[in-house]
Design a protein around this motif. Structure first.
Motif, PDB file in Angstrom:
ATOM      1  N   GLU A   1       0.830  -1.210   0.000  1.00  0.00           N
ATOM      2  CA  GLU A   1       0.000   0.000   0.000  1.00  0.00           C
ATOM      3  C   GLU A   1       0.863   1.257   0.000  1.00  0.00           C
TER       4      GLU A   1
ATOM      5  N   ASP B   1      -9.388  -1.729   3.434  1.00  0.00           N
ATOM      6  CA  ASP B   1      -8.398  -0.662   3.508  1.00  0.00           C
ATOM      7  C   ASP B   1      -8.669   0.424   2.464  1.00  0.00           C
TER       8      ASP B   1
ATOM      9  N   MET C   1      -9.978   4.380   2.782  1.00  0.00           N
ATOM     10  CA  MET C   1      -9.209   5.489   2.193  1.00  0.00           C
ATOM     11  C   MET C   1     -10.071   6.325   1.246  1.00  0.00           C
TER      12      MET C   1
ATOM     13  N   LEU D   1      -4.420   6.507   6.164  1.00  0.00           N
ATOM     14  CA  LEU D   1      -3.865   5.204   5.805  1.00  0.00           C
ATOM     15  C   LEU D   1      -3.684   4.343   7.055  1.00  0.00           C
TER      16      LEU D   1
END
Length: 154
Positions: A30, A96, A100, A120
């Motif tokens: 990421e 995730d 975001m 994050l």
């Protein structure tokens, strides 16, 4: 399902460890994907795609490394990594990246802005918390990281 493990009694520790392992690979991918995408001036879409691809690459690589060191061939190690990590990484990445994308301004904030990094970190924590039960469920059925542990004695 393993004969001696019932889904409601499967221990949490292996699920937490498997999810931490997954989180490590996902976080490396990421962050690297976000850094590369931002440095190249990409929009959110291509940056997220790169981050997801790299999360899978690093997640699989972290699983394959000890398997390869133990003498398992590349093809078998890849099969084990795919079996062990695909669901966990996919769930973690969906959560995730969804977090975001819903945090206002997170993707547009840029690498030098605290909002990006705080978002994050928050997204990874949420993904971790929601992926632990998934890994517990997989392990209770002899899947997920239970597959890796079958090969550690090799």
């Amino acid at each position: 399902m393993a004969d001696n493990v019932h889904p409601t009694t499967a221990p949490w520790r292996p699920a937490i460890q498997a999810t931490l392992h997954c989180l490590t690979g996902c976080a490396i991918g990421e962050v690297l994907g976000m850094v590369i995408g931002t440095a190249l001036g990409w929009s959110a879409g291509p940056t997220v795609v790169l981050a997801v691809v790299l999360a899978f690459v690093f997640g699989y690589a972290l699983t394959m490394r000890p398997l390869l060191r133990s003498g398992i061939n590349l093809r078998t190690a890849l099969k084990v990594a795919l079996a062990a990590d695909t669901v966990s990484i996919a769930v973690m990445e969906i959560i995730d990246n969804a977090v975001m994308l819903v945090v206002p301004g997170a993707m547009e904030a840029g690498l030098s802005n605290w909002l990006f990094w705080a978002s994050l970190a928050f997204a990874l924590v949420v993904a971790f918390v929601l992926t632990v039960p998934v890994n517990r469920w997989l392990i209770s059925r002899g899947k997920g990281h239970a597959v890796v542990h079958q090969h550690h004695a090799h």
